[in-house]
Design a protein around this motif. Sequence first.
Motif, PDB file in Angstrom:
ATOM      1  N   GLY A 124       0.818  -1.394   0.131  1.00 30.70           N
ATOM      2  CA  GLY A 124      -0.115   0.057   0.013  1.00 30.70           C
ATOM      3  C   GLY A 124       0.722   1.206   0.198  1.00 30.70           C
ATOM      4  N   TYR A 125       2.105   1.195   0.048  1.00 30.95           N
ATOM      5  CA  TYR A 125       2.925   2.351  -0.006  1.00 30.95           C
ATOM      6  C   TYR A 125       3.217   3.010  -1.845  1.00 30.95           C
ATOM      7  CZ  TYR A 125       4.118   1.431   4.538  1.00 30.95           C
ATOM      8  OH  TYR A 125       4.038   1.142   6.041  1.00 30.95           O
ATOM      9  N   GLU A 126       2.620   4.120  -1.574  1.00 27.97           N
ATOM     10  CA  GLU A 126       2.737   4.674  -3.217  1.00 27.97           C
ATOM     11  C   GLU A 126       4.038   5.190  -3.541  1.00 27.97           C
ATOM     12  OE1 GLU A 126       0.276   4.557  -5.060  1.00 27.97           O
ATOM     13  OE2 GLU A 126       0.622   5.736  -6.509  1.00 27.97           O
ATOM     14  N   VAL A 127       4.969   5.476  -2.758  1.00 29.77           N
ATOM     15  CA  VAL A 127       6.393   5.917  -3.182  1.00 29.77           C
ATOM     16  C   VAL A 127       7.450   5.218  -1.907  1.00 29.77           C
ATOM     17  CG1 VAL A 127       7.916   8.114  -2.778  1.00 29.77           C
ATOM     18  CG2 VAL A 127       5.534   8.415  -3.379  1.00 29.77           C
ATOM     19  N   VAL A 128       8.458   4.545  -2.654  1.00 26.86           N
ATOM     20  CA  VAL A 128       9.238   3.748  -1.773  1.00 26.86           C
ATOM     21  C   VAL A 128      10.604   4.394  -2.104  1.00 26.86           C
ATOM     22  CG1 VAL A 128      10.304   1.597  -1.050  1.00 26.86           C
ATOM     23  CG2 VAL A 128       7.902   1.796  -2.024  1.00 26.86           C
ATOM     24  N   TYR A 129      11.191   5.025  -1.244  1.00 30.26           N
ATOM     25  CA  TYR A 129      12.849   5.587  -1.325  1.00 30.26           C
ATOM     26  C   TYR A 129      13.641   4.530  -0.976  1.00 30.26           C
ATOM     27  CZ  TYR A 129      10.207  10.184  -0.740  1.00 30.26           C
ATOM     28  OH  TYR A 129       9.379  11.007  -0.924  1.00 30.26           O
ATOM     29  N   GLY A 130      14.886   4.350  -2.100  1.00 28.64           N
ATOM     30  CA  GLY A 130      15.883   3.709  -1.702  1.00 28.64           C
ATOM     31  C   GLY A 130      16.866   4.395  -0.773  1.00 28.64           C
ATOM     32  N   ILE A 131      17.260   4.052   0.369  1.00 29.85           N
ATOM     33  CA  ILE A 131      18.366   4.813   0.859  1.00 29.85           C
ATOM     34  C   ILE A 131      19.751   4.026   1.104  1.00 29.85           C
ATOM     35  CG2 ILE A 131      18.691   6.054   3.254  1.00 29.85           C
ATOM     36  CD1 ILE A 131      15.989   6.835   2.137  1.00 29.85           C
ATOM     37  N   ARG A 132      20.710   4.481   0.614  1.00 33.07           N
ATOM     38  CA  ARG A 132      21.877   4.060   0.837  1.00 33.07           C
ATOM     39  C   ARG A 132      22.443   4.238   2.466  1.00 33.07           C
ATOM     40  NH1 ARG A 132      25.279   8.258  -2.563  1.00 33.07           N
ATOM     41  NH2 ARG A 132      23.359   8.540  -3.999  1.00 33.07           N
ATOM     42  N   GLY A 196       3.545  14.143  -1.911  1.00 36.84           N
ATOM     43  CA  GLY A 196       2.755  13.410  -0.579  1.00 36.84           C
ATOM     44  C   GLY A 196       2.637  11.860  -0.938  1.00 36.84           C
ATOM     45  N   PHE A 197       1.374  11.305  -0.372  1.00 40.74           N
ATOM     46  CA  PHE A 197       1.114   9.890  -0.247  1.00 40.74           C
ATOM     47  C   PHE A 197       1.975   9.184   0.725  1.00 40.74           C
ATOM     48  CE2 PHE A 197       0.376  10.811  -4.934  1.00 40.74           C
ATOM     49  CZ  PHE A 197      -1.087  10.844  -4.982  1.00 40.74           C
ATOM     50  N   LYS A 198       1.617   7.725   0.867  1.00 43.32           N
ATOM     51  CA  LYS A 198       1.964   7.002   2.035  1.00 43.32           C
ATOM     52  C   LYS A 198       3.556   6.661   1.351  1.00 43.32           C
ATOM     53  CE  LYS A 198       0.296   3.344   4.168  1.00 43.32           C
ATOM     54  NZ  LYS A 198      -0.399   2.062   4.524  1.00 43.32           N
ATOM     55  N   SER A 199       4.622   6.809   2.049  1.00 45.18           N
ATOM     56  CA  SER A 199       5.948   6.549   1.485  1.00 45.18           C
ATOM     57  C   SER A 199       6.574   5.369   2.539  1.00 45.18           C
ATOM     58  CB  SER A 199       6.623   7.628   1.336  1.00 45.18           C
ATOM     59  OG  SER A 199       7.047   8.210   2.455  1.00 45.18           O
ATOM     60  N   GLU A 200       7.546   4.839   2.043  1.00 49.20           N
ATOM     61  CA  GLU A 200       8.507   3.727   2.904  1.00 49.20           C
ATOM     62  C   GLU A 200       9.885   4.056   2.355  1.00 49.20           C
ATOM     63  OE1 GLU A 200       9.426   2.450   5.367  1.00 49.20           O
ATOM     64  OE2 GLU A 200       8.327   0.769   5.786  1.00 49.20           O
ATOM     65  N   LYS A 201      10.799   3.415   3.310  1.00 44.36           N
ATOM     66  CA  LYS A 201      12.227   3.444   2.790  1.00 44.36           C
ATOM     67  C   LYS A 201      12.659   2.108   2.584  1.00 44.36           C
ATOM     68  CE  LYS A 201      13.026   7.714   4.912  1.00 44.36           C
ATOM     69  NZ  LYS A 201      13.414   8.561   6.108  1.00 44.36           N
ATOM     70  N   VAL A 202      13.754   1.792   1.641  1.00 43.70           N
ATOM     71  CA  VAL A 202      14.175   0.543   1.695  1.00 43.70           C
ATOM     72  C   VAL A 202      15.930   0.750   1.696  1.00 43.70           C
ATOM     73  CG1 VAL A 202      14.897  -1.348  -0.089  1.00 43.70           C
ATOM     74  CG2 VAL A 202      12.363  -0.632   0.374  1.00 43.70           C
ATOM     75  N   TYR A 203      16.565   0.142   2.794  1.00 38.43           N
ATOM     76  CA  TYR A 203      18.041   0.546   2.715  1.00 38.43           C
ATOM     77  C   TYR A 203      18.761  -0.521   1.878  1.00 38.43           C
ATOM     78  CZ  TYR A 203      16.621   3.561   6.310  1.00 38.43           C
ATOM     79  OH  TYR A 203      16.019   4.481   7.094  1.00 38.43           O
ATOM     80  N   TYR A 204      19.722   0.033   1.313  1.00 33.54           N
ATOM     81  CA  TYR A 204      20.829  -0.906   0.664  1.00 33.54           C
ATOM     82  C   TYR A 204      22.395  -0.447   0.795  1.00 33.54           C
ATOM     83  CZ  TYR A 204      20.525   2.578  -3.129  1.00 33.54           C
ATOM     84  OH  TYR A 204      20.791   4.034  -3.571  1.00 33.54           O
ATOM     85  N   HIS A 205      23.228  -1.108   0.291  1.00 35.15           N
ATOM     86  CA  HIS A 205      24.475  -0.896   0.107  1.00 35.15           C
ATOM     87  C   HIS A 205      24.882  -0.305  -1.187  1.00 35.15           C
ATOM     88  CE1 HIS A 205      25.990  -2.435   4.157  1.00 35.15           C
ATOM     89  NE2 HIS A 205      25.181  -3.225   3.937  1.00 35.15           N
ATOM     90  N   ARG A 206      25.400   0.743  -1.194  1.00 42.83           N
ATOM     91  CA  ARG A 206      25.763   1.389  -2.372  1.00 42.83           C
ATOM     92  C   ARG A 206      27.315   0.797  -2.860  1.00 42.83           C
ATOM     93  NH1 ARG A 206      24.108   5.549  -6.315  1.00 42.83           N
ATOM     94  NH2 ARG A 206      25.898   6.868  -6.968  1.00 42.83           N
ATOM     95  N   LYS A 207      27.374   0.503  -4.118  1.00 43.25           N
ATOM     96  CA  LYS A 207      28.519  -0.229  -4.605  1.00 43.25           C
ATOM     97  C   LYS A 207      29.456   0.807  -5.340  1.00 43.25           C
ATOM     98  CE  LYS A 207      25.878  -4.023  -4.984  1.00 43.25           C
ATOM     99  NZ  LYS A 207      25.499  -5.318  -6.068  1.00 43.25           N
TER     100      LYS A 207
END
Length: 319
Positions: A124-132, A196-207
């Motif tokens: 249900g999240y409309e925006v998902v940010y990738g965060i290093r 706006g909209f509901k957002s979430e974050k996903v964490y990852y390692h940047r190579k």
Amino acid sequence: MRDKPLLTIIVPCYNEEEVLKETMSQLGLILRDMKNKMVIHEDSDLLFVDDGSRDKTWDIIANAMAMEDYTNGVKLSRNFGHQNALLAGMQAVEGRSDCIISIDSDLQDDVGVIPEFVEKYRAGYEVVYGIRDERKTDTRFKRGSAHLFYSMMGKFGIHLIPDHADYRLLGSMALQEMNLFPENNIFLRGIVPLIGFKSEKVYYHRKERFAGESKYPLKKMLAFAADGLTSFSVAPIRLVTGLGALMFVIAIVIGIFTFIQHLSGTATTGWSSLMLSIWIIGGVQMMSLGVVGEYIGRIYSEVKQRPRFIVEQSSYVQK
Ligand code: UDP
Ligand code: MG
């Protein structure tokens, strides 16, 4: 909405012949895997946007399109810059895809978290940010300048998501809104939080970059930062106005001081303070003009309403 979302992974490419094949195979693998697991719709695809490359990038894309029907390509007529290439991709699939993921072509962003993005979207999240979660692989200069950039932007009232670049998922609602922002000097990182909209974050390692070199030399980075600043805030203009006022006050104080000296009969010593104030005022005026000019330049480029990119060829039209 379909029970399985139709996903398009958008990859802007500028002179990326050295890494593109590897990127295609890694992304293809993940796409096929998600299709097999029935997580995404059968018609989900990869979209490579060639941002006016001068090397074999488009040939590689055209080749892949002939081999795999899940590969699509959009070719811009010249180099329009990363942000515009992304926009071109997003506009090409508006109304077609349920969600898009944008990712750089150099494999610096971990493709392994793509299923996580989709999971969040399905939750249900409309925006998902990738965060290093670390910047170890960037050069010290790049790390330092990036942090300076975030803190400077924060001071000017522009709140970006720290350590988030352009690796993100947007649902079709967010995508539709995004495409309504008409500005020419577009800075996607600043705009996405505004939607706006509901957002979430996903964490990852940047190579490290898989191959090839950064297409963002210092000059482009500075231009990018200036774009981000002036397209979101009038704070710099106010700062300069304040500075000008301060210098004016100092000049008056110096003037009074000299006048008192004149009354007491030691006027010739005033030469240095006079010269000093002329230079200070001159300097401040030049600076103010420069900043005002920067904004006028931007207004000029916005009112022209020129297209942000020009598509030369697109596989979506043919299909
Ligand atoms: N890129 C683009 N147009 C440009 C410059 C870069 O489409 O004018 C693409 C490039 O191919 C890559 C992404 O934007 O997929 C990010 O560029 P790069 O990796 O060189 O930037 P960095 O990671 O060094 O900031
Ligand atoms: Mg890169």
